[in-house]
Design an enzyme around this catalytic site. Structure first.
Site, PDB file in Angstrom:
ATOM      1  N   LYS A 115      37.035  41.181  47.468  1.00 11.97           N
ATOM      2  CA  LYS A 115      37.499  39.973  46.770  1.00 11.97           C
ATOM      3  C   LYS A 115      37.200  38.694  47.548  1.00 11.97           C
ATOM      4  CE  LYS A 115      40.794  42.411  43.939  1.00 11.97           C
ATOM      5  NZ  LYS A 115      42.129  42.639  43.462  1.00 11.97           N
ATOM      6  N   GLU A 199      46.284  34.308  48.641  1.00 14.33           N
ATOM      7  CA  GLU A 199      45.968  33.360  47.569  1.00 14.33           C
ATOM      8  C   GLU A 199      47.236  32.612  47.215  1.00 14.33           C
ATOM      9  OE1 GLU A 199      42.590  35.598  44.848  1.00 14.33           O
ATOM     10  OE2 GLU A 199      44.603  35.396  44.049  1.00 14.33           O
ATOM     11  N   ARG A 291      32.400  47.218  36.100  1.00 12.10           N
ATOM     12  CA  ARG A 291      32.452  48.522  35.410  1.00 12.10           C
ATOM     13  C   ARG A 291      32.964  48.309  34.003  1.00 12.10           C
ATOM     14  NH1 ARG A 291      38.012  48.998  35.158  1.00 12.10           N
ATOM     15  NH2 ARG A 291      39.101  48.023  36.897  1.00 12.10           N
TER      16      ARG A 291
HETATM   17  P1  ADP Z   1      43.384  44.226  40.629  1.00  8.94           P
HETATM   18  O1  ADP Z   1      42.076  44.291  41.350  1.00  8.94           O
HETATM   19  O2  ADP Z   1      44.372  45.186  41.130  1.00  8.94           O
HETATM   20  O3  ADP Z   1      43.200  44.218  39.145  1.00  8.94           O
HETATM   21  P2  ADP Z   1      43.816  41.359  40.478  1.00  8.94           P
HETATM   22  O4  ADP Z   1      43.376  40.454  41.576  1.00  8.94           O
HETATM   23  O5  ADP Z   1      42.978  41.413  39.266  1.00  8.94           O
HETATM   24  O6  ADP Z   1      43.998  42.815  41.062  1.00  8.94           O
HETATM   25  O7  ADP Z   1      45.304  40.992  40.067  1.00  8.94           O
HETATM   26  C1  ADP Z   1      46.058  41.813  39.213  1.00  8.94           C
HETATM   27  C2  ADP Z   1      47.213  41.010  38.615  1.00  8.94           C
HETATM   28  O8  ADP Z   1      48.049  40.490  39.655  1.00  8.94           O
HETATM   29  C3  ADP Z   1      46.796  39.792  37.817  1.00  8.94           C
HETATM   30  O9  ADP Z   1      46.494  40.106  36.485  1.00  8.94           O
HETATM   31  C4  ADP Z   1      48.013  38.903  37.934  1.00  8.94           C
HETATM   32  O10 ADP Z   1      49.015  39.271  37.028  1.00  8.94           O
HETATM   33  C5  ADP Z   1      48.502  39.194  39.339  1.00  8.94           C
HETATM   34  N1  ADP Z   1      47.924  38.225  40.295  1.00  8.94           N
HETATM   35  C6  ADP Z   1      46.886  38.440  41.123  1.00  8.94           C
HETATM   36  N2  ADP Z   1      46.625  37.364  41.872  1.00  8.94           N
HETATM   37  C7  ADP Z   1      47.521  36.428  41.515  1.00  8.94           C
HETATM   38  C8  ADP Z   1      47.785  35.081  41.940  1.00  8.94           C
HETATM   39  N3  ADP Z   1      47.075  34.507  42.898  1.00  8.94           N
HETATM   40  N4  ADP Z   1      48.805  34.417  41.341  1.00  8.94           N
HETATM   41  C9  ADP Z   1      49.559  35.004  40.388  1.00  8.94           C
HETATM   42  N5  ADP Z   1      49.353  36.249  39.949  1.00  8.94           N
HETATM   43  C10 ADP Z   1      48.360  36.976  40.504  1.00  8.94           C
HETATM   44  P1  ADP Z   2      41.153  47.597  33.897  1.00 10.06           P
HETATM   45  O1  ADP Z   2      40.832  46.566  34.933  1.00 10.06           O
HETATM   46  O2  ADP Z   2      40.023  48.296  33.272  1.00 10.06           O
HETATM   47  O3  ADP Z   2      42.157  47.099  32.980  1.00 10.06           O
HETATM   48  P2  ADP Z   2      42.887  48.957  35.682  1.00 10.06           P
HETATM   49  O4  ADP Z   2      42.944  47.885  36.726  1.00 10.06           O
HETATM   50  O5  ADP Z   2      44.110  49.263  34.904  1.00 10.06           O
HETATM   51  O6  ADP Z   2      41.709  48.742  34.711  1.00 10.06           O
HETATM   52  O7  ADP Z   2      42.344  50.260  36.362  1.00 10.06           O
HETATM   53  C1  ADP Z   2      41.704  51.260  35.599  1.00 10.06           C
HETATM   54  C2  ADP Z   2      41.829  52.577  36.260  1.00 10.06           C
HETATM   55  O8  ADP Z   2      41.107  52.609  37.457  1.00 10.06           O
HETATM   56  C3  ADP Z   2      43.224  52.961  36.619  1.00 10.06           C
HETATM   57  O9  ADP Z   2      43.299  54.343  36.506  1.00 10.06           O
HETATM   58  C4  ADP Z   2      43.340  52.529  38.067  1.00 10.06           C
HETATM   59  O10 ADP Z   2      44.306  53.293  38.722  1.00 10.06           O
HETATM   60  C5  ADP Z   2      41.952  52.783  38.565  1.00 10.06           C
HETATM   61  N1  ADP Z   2      41.469  51.848  39.569  1.00 10.06           N
HETATM   62  C6  ADP Z   2      41.071  50.595  39.356  1.00 10.06           C
HETATM   63  N2  ADP Z   2      40.604  50.036  40.475  1.00 10.06           N
HETATM   64  C7  ADP Z   2      40.695  50.977  41.432  1.00 10.06           C
HETATM   65  C8  ADP Z   2      40.349  51.032  42.808  1.00 10.06           C
HETATM   66  N3  ADP Z   2      39.809  49.999  43.444  1.00 10.06           N
HETATM   67  N4  ADP Z   2      40.600  52.163  43.478  1.00 10.06           N
HETATM   68  C9  ADP Z   2      41.137  53.208  42.852  1.00 10.06           C
HETATM   69  N5  ADP Z   2      41.460  53.232  41.555  1.00 10.06           N
HETATM   70  C10 ADP Z   2      41.258  52.141  40.853  1.00 10.06           C
END
Ligand code: ADP
Ligand code: ADP
Ligand code: MG
Length: 472
Positions: A115, A199, A291
Site C-alpha cells: 500500500k 493514514e 484481481r
Molecule cells: P483492505 O486491503 O483490507 O481492503 P482497505 O485499505 O481497503 O483495506 O480498507 C478497508 C476498509 O477500512 C475501508 O473500506 C474503510 O472502511 C476502512 N478504512 C481504511 N482506511 C481508512 C482511513 N484512512 N480512514 C477511514 N477508514 C478507513
Molecule cells: P473484495 O475486495 O473483493 O471485496 P475482500 O476484501 O472481502 O474482497 O476479500 C475477498 C476475499 O479474499 C476474502 O476471502 C478475504 O479474506 C480474502 N483476502 C483479501 N485480501 C487478502 C490478503 N491480502 N490475504 C489473504 N486473504 C485476502
C-alpha cells in the site's frame, strides 16, 4: 481462445469462473483439498485434481498448482480472489512455465499489493491520496510523531494487508501505543510481513470503488462505481452499484480518476481502484485490488458486461470490446454477502450441514453459491457461502426486490446474515440512501431482530424438523 483453464480457487468464485469457461467453450479444471471432496466447484468442473489433505496448503502451493496445469494441458490459470490471487510469485511461476496467469503481471501485483508503493505511484500521478506516511513506520516513536503531525484519529494499517484485516483506528496516543504492537503482530500472522503505516482516519467516509478493465494495448475503461459503505470491521457486507449517493458529476470524476490511476501504472486486466469519499465530498485513493472482486456481480448486473469473460479475453491478448462511451449502466444492483455466521453472537461463524437450501429466483435475481441441500460447510474457510445479487430499474424497486429475494431464499442448518440484512433493508436512513462506513456501528439495534426466519419460513422450518424427526 484458450482451450483449458485451471481454476486455482474454491467456493462460489470457483463455480463462477467455471460458468464463464463453460460459456466460452473452455474446459475447466478444478483443484480441491480433502475437505472439499464434496464441494460444488468439483462437481461443476470438467476435470478435478486433489491437492492434498491439508485444507489450505494445496490451494496456496503455486508450484504444485502450475504443475497440475501443465500436466493436465491447461493454457491458463484463473486465481479468483483471496488465496494466490494477489501473489506475484504465482504470476512469475506461470510466466516461466508458459501458462497464462489471468490477471496483471507480477510487477504490478507486487507494487499495488504494497500500500505504500501504491500510494507513492498515485502521488506521482497526481491522484489524491489519504494524508499519511511516505514509507513504512520503523518504530513506535516514529508512529507517535507522525500521528501527532497528521492529527488524531489516525488509522494504523498493515502495508500488505487485505480482506479488512490488520487495520486499527487510534483516537489518541494512548490507543496508538498498544495498537502498534497489535497491528504488527496481526500483519505478521495474516500476511507474513510486519510492515505498517499510518493514514489520517477519514471519519465516517463512504467507500466508493471503481471497476476498471485494461487490455494489453493500453486501452483502459471503467465500468462505473460500487458503493461498499455497508461494512462491519472494515469488511464489506452489502454492496451497491451504482452508488445511490453520488451525483453524475461525482460519478464521472471518480471514474476518470480510476482510469488515470490504472494508466499511470500500465495496468492490465480487471482491477478495482478503491476510494474514500469524505463529508466534504473529497475523493481519496485508498488502494488498488489487482484481481476480480467479490462484488463484481453488481457491476455485471448494471452494465451487462461479463467481467470474468473479459478477463479471459484480455489475458488471451484480445483488445477491449467496448469503448468508454459504449459502456452504459442501467438501474441499481445490490449484492448481499450471505455468510454462515450468527449476527446475534458477534457474527460467530456457524459451520455445519445445510439441511435445506432453496435458491431464490424470479426477475432480477442472481445467486452465486457454493452450497446445496446436504452440503456440510467445512470449518477451514471463509464463512461466505452465497452471494445474492438483485437488480431493478430504480433504487426503490431494487430494495423491494432485495427484500423479496432475502425472504425467498431458504438456508436451514446454519445461522446466516440474512435476517440481519432484512433489518438493514427496513432502516429509514438506508432506504433514503444515506449511509457511510459507520452505518453498522451506528445501528446496533438492527441486531435485535425477533427470529432467525420470518413467520412463513419459520413454519417451513418447523415442518422440515418434524419430517426429519419422523424419518420421512
Ligand atoms: P483492505 O486491503 O483490507 O481492503 P482497505 O485499505 O481497503 O483495506 O480498507 C478497508 C476498509 O477500512 C475501508 O473500506 C474503510 O472502511 C476502512 N478504512 C481504511 N482506511 C481508512 C482511513 N484512512 N480512514 C477511514 N477508514 C478507513
Ligand atoms: P473484495 O475486495 O473483493 O471485496 P475482500 O476484501 O472481502 O474482497 O476479500 C475477498 C476475499 O479474499 C476474502 O476471502 C478475504 O479474506 C480474502 N483476502 C483479501 N485480501 C487478502 C490478503 N491480502 N490475504 C489473504 N486473504 C485476502
Ligand atoms: Mg480494500
Amino acid at each position: 481462445m484458450f482451450k483449458k483453464i485451471l481454476i486455482a480457487n474454491r467456493g462460489e468464485i470457483a463455480v463462477r469462473l467455471i460458468r464463464a469457461c463453460s460459456e466460452l467453450d473452455i474446459t475447466s479444471v478444478a483443484i480441491y483439498s480433502d475437505a472439499d471432496r464434496h464441494a460444488l466447484h468439483v462437481k461443476k468442473a470438467d476435470e478435478s485434481y486433489n491437492v492434498g489433505a491439508d485444507p489450505l496448503a494445496g490451494y496456496l502451493n503455486g508450484h504444485n498448482i502450475v504443475n497440475i496445469a501443465v500436466t493436465s494441458g491447461c493454457d491458463a490459470i484463473h486465481p479468483g480472489y483471496g488465496f494466490l490471487s494477489e501473489n506475484p510469485e504465482l504470476a512469475e511461476i506461470c510466466a516461466r512455465r508458459d501458462i497464462k496467469f489471468i490477471g496483471p503481471n507480477a510487477d504490478i501485483i507486487r507494487q499495488m499489493g504494497d500500500k505504500i508503493q501504491a500510494r507513492t505511484a498515485m502521488i506521482a500521478a497526481s491522484i489524491p491520496v489519504i494524508p499519511g506516511s511516505e514509507g513504512n513506520i520503523e518504530s513506535l516513536d516514529e508512529a507517535k510523531k507522525l500521528a501527532s503531525s497528521i492529527g488524531y484519529p489516525i488509522m494504523l494499517k498493515a502495508t500488505n494487508g487485505g480482506g479488512g484485516r490488520g487495520i486499527r483506528r487510534c483516537n489518541n496516543e494512548k490507543e496508538l501505543i498498544p495498537n502498534y504492537d497489535r497491528v504488527i503482530s496481526e500483519a505478521t500472522k495474516a500476511f507474513g510481513k510486519p510492515e505498517v503505516f499510518i493514514e489520517k482516519c477519514i471519519v465516517s467516509p463512504k467507500h466508493i470503488e471503481v471497476q476498471i478493465l485494461a487490455d494489453s494495448f493500453g486501452n483502459v475503461v471503467h465500468l462505473f462505481e460500487r458503493d461498499c459503505s455497508i461494512q462491519r470491521r472494515n469488511q464489506k457486507l452489502i454492496e451497491i452499484a451504482p452508488s445511490p449517493q453520488l451525483t453524475n458529476a461525482q460519478r464521472n470524476y471518480v471514474g476518470e480518476l480510476a482510469v488515470k490511476a490504472a494508466k499511470a501504472v500500465n495496468y492490465e486486466n480487471a482491477g478495482t481502484v478503491e476510494f474514500l469519499l469524505d463529508a466534504e465530498n473529497n475523493f481519496y485513493f485508498m488502494e488498488m485490488n489487482t484481481r476480480l472482486q467479490v462484488e463484481h456481480t453488481i457491476t455485471e448486473s448494471i452494465t451487462g458486461i461479463d467481467i470474468v469473460q473479459e478477463q479471459i479475453r484480455i489475458a488471451f491478448g484480445l483488445s477491449l470490446q467496448y469503448k468508454q462511451k459504449e459502456i452504459q449502466f442501467r438501474g441499481f444492483a445490490i449484492e448481499y454477502r450471505i455468510n454462515a455466521e450468527d449476527p446475534k453472537y458477534d457474527f460467530m461463524p456457524s459451520f455445519g450441514k445445510i439441511t435445506r437450501y432453496y435458491a431464490p429466483g424470479g426477475p432480477g435475481v442472481r445467486i452465486d453459491a457454493s452450497i446445496y441441500t446436504g452440503y456440510v460447510i467445512p470449518p477451514y474457510y471463509d464463512s461466505m457461502c452465497a452471494k445474492l445479487t438483485v437488480w431493478a430499474l430504480n433504487w426503490e424497486s431494487a430494495m423491494q426486490r432485495g427484500k423479496r429475494a432475502l425472504n425467498d431464499i431458504v438456508v436451514f442448518g446454519v445461522k446466516t446474515t440474512i435476517p440481519y440484512y432484512l433489518e438493514i433493508m427496513n432502516n429509514r436512513e438506508f432506504k433514503k440512501a444515506n449511509f457511510n462506513t459507520s452505518f453498522v456501528d451506528d445501528h446496533p439495534e438492527l441486531i435485535n431482530y425477533q427470529s432467525q426466519f420470518p413467520p412463513e419460513l419459520m413454519a417451513a422450518a418447523i415442518s422440515a424438523a418434524i419430517a426429519a424427526h419422523e424419518g420421512i
